[in-house]
Design a protein around this motif. Structure first.
Motif, PDB file in Angstrom:
ATOM      1  N   HIS A 334       0.822  -1.400   0.380  1.00  0.00           N
ATOM      2  CA  HIS A 334      -0.209  -0.077  -0.039  1.00  0.00           C
ATOM      3  C   HIS A 334       0.618   1.492   0.064  1.00  0.00           C
ATOM      4  O   HIS A 334       0.926   1.825  -0.286  1.00  0.00           O
ATOM      5  N   GLN A 335       1.478   1.611   0.877  1.00  0.00           N
ATOM      6  CA  GLN A 335       2.476   1.926   0.435  1.00  0.00           C
ATOM      7  C   GLN A 335       3.142   2.931  -0.398  1.00  0.00           C
ATOM      8  O   GLN A 335       3.697   4.109  -1.029  1.00  0.00           O
ATOM      9  N   ALA A 336       3.660   1.542  -1.736  1.00  0.00           N
ATOM     10  CA  ALA A 336       4.126   2.130  -2.899  1.00  0.00           C
ATOM     11  C   ALA A 336       2.708   2.424  -3.484  1.00  0.00           C
ATOM     12  O   ALA A 336       3.239   3.811  -4.323  1.00  0.00           O
ATOM     13  N   LEU A 337       1.398   1.761  -3.048  1.00  0.00           N
ATOM     14  CA  LEU A 337       0.365   2.225  -3.891  1.00  0.00           C
ATOM     15  C   LEU A 337       0.584   4.194  -3.976  1.00  0.00           C
ATOM     16  O   LEU A 337       0.241   4.829  -4.826  1.00  0.00           O
ATOM     17  N   SER A 338       0.579   4.205  -2.933  1.00  0.00           N
ATOM     18  CA  SER A 338       0.269   5.865  -2.324  1.00  0.00           C
ATOM     19  C   SER A 338       1.244   6.289  -2.499  1.00  0.00           C
ATOM     20  O   SER A 338       0.988   7.892  -2.917  1.00  0.00           O
ATOM     21  N   MET A 339       2.786   6.811  -2.562  1.00  0.00           N
ATOM     22  CA  MET A 339       3.467   7.028  -4.001  1.00  0.00           C
ATOM     23  C   MET A 339       3.496   7.148  -4.863  1.00  0.00           C
ATOM     24  O   MET A 339       3.741   8.088  -5.934  1.00  0.00           O
ATOM     25  N   ALA A 340       2.549   6.376  -5.346  1.00  0.00           N
ATOM     26  CA  ALA A 340       2.695   6.232  -6.792  1.00  0.00           C
ATOM     27  C   ALA A 340       0.968   7.196  -7.264  1.00  0.00           C
ATOM     28  O   ALA A 340       0.977   8.042  -7.934  1.00  0.00           O
ATOM     29  N   LEU A 341       0.425   7.520  -6.494  1.00  0.00           N
ATOM     30  CA  LEU A 341      -0.386   7.879  -6.834  1.00  0.00           C
ATOM     31  C   LEU A 341      -0.665   9.663  -5.876  1.00  0.00           C
ATOM     32  O   LEU A 341      -1.454  10.447  -6.700  1.00  0.00           O
ATOM     33  N   SER A 342      -0.357   9.545  -5.142  1.00  0.00           N
ATOM     34  CA  SER A 342       0.639  10.965  -4.037  1.00  0.00           C
ATOM     35  C   SER A 342       0.611  12.572  -5.926  1.00  0.00           C
ATOM     36  O   SER A 342      -0.181  13.246  -5.480  1.00  0.00           O
ATOM     37  N   PRO A 343       1.448  12.406  -6.663  1.00  0.00           N
ATOM     38  CA  PRO A 343       1.086  13.532  -7.916  1.00  0.00           C
ATOM     39  C   PRO A 343      -0.479  13.518  -8.662  1.00  0.00           C
ATOM     40  O   PRO A 343      -0.128  14.742  -8.604  1.00  0.00           O
ATOM     41  N   PHE A 344      -1.018  13.034  -8.240  1.00  0.00           N
ATOM     42  CA  PHE A 344      -2.365  13.394  -8.711  1.00  0.00           C
ATOM     43  C   PHE A 344      -3.360  13.907  -7.759  1.00  0.00           C
ATOM     44  O   PHE A 344      -4.724  14.418  -7.891  1.00  0.00           O
ATOM     45  N   ARG A 345      -2.892  13.268  -6.833  1.00  0.00           N
ATOM     46  CA  ARG A 345      -3.514  14.603  -5.777  1.00  0.00           C
ATOM     47  C   ARG A 345      -4.906  13.381  -5.397  1.00  0.00           C
ATOM     48  O   ARG A 345      -5.964  13.733  -4.787  1.00  0.00           O
ATOM     49  N   TRP A 346      -5.142  11.931  -5.824  1.00  0.00           N
ATOM     50  CA  TRP A 346      -6.440  11.347  -5.324  1.00  0.00           C
ATOM     51  C   TRP A 346      -6.043  11.151  -3.553  1.00  0.00           C
ATOM     52  O   TRP A 346      -4.778  11.283  -2.924  1.00  0.00           O
TER      53      TRP A 346
END
Length: 381
Positions: A334-346
């Motif tokens: 989940h941490q990797a997923l959060s890092m991947a999505l962070s630039p898009f402000r989801w």
């Protein structure tokens, strides 16, 4: 009118309680389904367990999608001692607490005997460390049932007409008469399989959390055996009215696309294609809901490959998902997923901890922001 209402309430109070066994972590989702779809009253939730009551008991209880099995409750306890003294309690409670004839009558109404002789099967499951073995618990359970089952019923190992279960999980034990059969957890649409295919009840939970409405376009970009799409199609059929839901799915593995085609072809229209989820042949902002169970780190050559994969996937998910859209994602990292999505402000609006294929993972619900808007994310239905 008041007298009639009291009579209905008194009649409902006479009905036996029920319980559902769930995938660990999905208890609240299953409770929501029971409350919203069956108008039931949830009395208790515990790990892997939801106890509830209904105003009437009929075949609709077998329509639940997020539960593994459903039972008439004979007895239950959450005060086990973990010591051998529990065995005497199992024997006494099984013999004395339930109104077995009434439970059997309710079972027969839901699952009437079609032909042949009445058969039964006893199941004892146990998880956690206890001061006794599972076989000891089963022996005590059987002793409590010694004078309960009618003469002329035959015990069989499989395909029994009636099953009575004792399930022990830590300090909790429940005993009941099973109303469901194997199709509740395994589904009849899964004619073809692939390795590590998603459990249908988990897929059903993802679909419920997605909040799919008529007229929406729903995408599973890594569809595997098509389980998520099958559950979405089932839910869309149950909720009639409004514009039809458009379902899209694909996978990079041609065998997975073939399996999905076989499983879904009998159910209804679904757009399936072979594609790379990192470069989808879909227009920008064309999807209302995105549901995905991407590979876990253990399924790849190394966990280090996950972040680059999730980064590429997140870029494409953000491109095709409409502003204000919702994504439901099941991952181990989940941490990797959060890092991947962070630039898009989801933003994450819900997170559930599960174990899938023996591995701890996270089921999360994400909201893509409306462009240049400060509106809060929508509530989960």
């Amino acid at each position: 009118m008041g007298h009639a209402r009291r009579k209905r309430e008194e009649s409902a109070a006479e009905l036996p309680a029920l319980y559902a066994l769930t995938h660990d972590g999905l208890e609240r989702v299953a409770a929501d389904e029971i409350t919203q779809d069956l108008h039931g009253e949830v009395k208790k939730t515990a790990r892997g367990l939801v106890v509830f009551r209904l105003s009437q008991i009929d075949e609709s209880v077998l329509s639940l999608r997020t539960t593994e099995d459903v039972f008439l409750l004979a007895w239950g306890s959450d005060t086990l001692t973990y010591r051998a003294a529990d065995l005497d309690l199992f024997r006494q409670w099984t013999a004395r607490k339930p109104d077995w004839p009434a439970l059997f009558r309710w079972h027969h109404q839901i699952r009437p005997l079609r032909r042949g002789k009445p058969t039964f099967h006893l199941v004892c499951q146990m998880q956690g460390e206890h001061g006794y073995r599972r076989v000891d618990a089963e022996e005590a359970f059987r002793a409590g049932l010694r004078h309960v089952l009618p003469a002329g019923w035959y015990e069989v190992d499989e395909n029994a007409w009636l099953e009575i279960w004792l399930t022990i999980h830590g300090k909790t034990a429940v005993c009941g008469v099973r109303l469901s059969d194997r199709t509740m957890r395994h589904r009849t649409y899964k004619q073809e399989h692939i390795a590590a295919s998603l459990r249908p009840t988990v897929a059903a939970a993802m679909v419920r959390l997605a909040g799919i409405a008529p007229g929406m376009t729903v995408l599973d970009p890594m569809c595997g055996a098509g389980t998520i799409l099958a559950e979405a199609l089932t839910l869309a059929r149950q909720r009639k009215g409004g514009a039809p839901v458009r379902l899209l799915g694909g996978d990079i593995d041609p065998h997975a696309v073939f399996v999905s085609t076989q499983n879904l072809g009998r159910m209804g229209p679904v757009g399936l294609a072979r594609w790379d989820a990192r470069s989808l042949p879909l227009a920008d902002a064309s999807v209302d809901r995105l549901l995905c169970n991407p590979p876990f780190g253990k399924q790849l050559a190394s966990v280090e490959e996950i972040l680059p994969l999730y980064t590429a996937l997140a870029r494409e998910w953000n491109r095709v998902l409409k502003p204000g859209g919702r994504a439901v994602l099941l991952v181990m990292e989940h941490q990797a997923l959060s890092m991947a999505l962070s630039p898009f402000r989801w933003t994450t609006v819900r997170r559930l901890a599960l174990r899938v294929l023996g591995q701890p993972c996270t089921l999360s619900v994400w909201h893509k922001p409306l462009e240049e808007s400060t509106l809060p994310p929508p509530a989960i239905a």
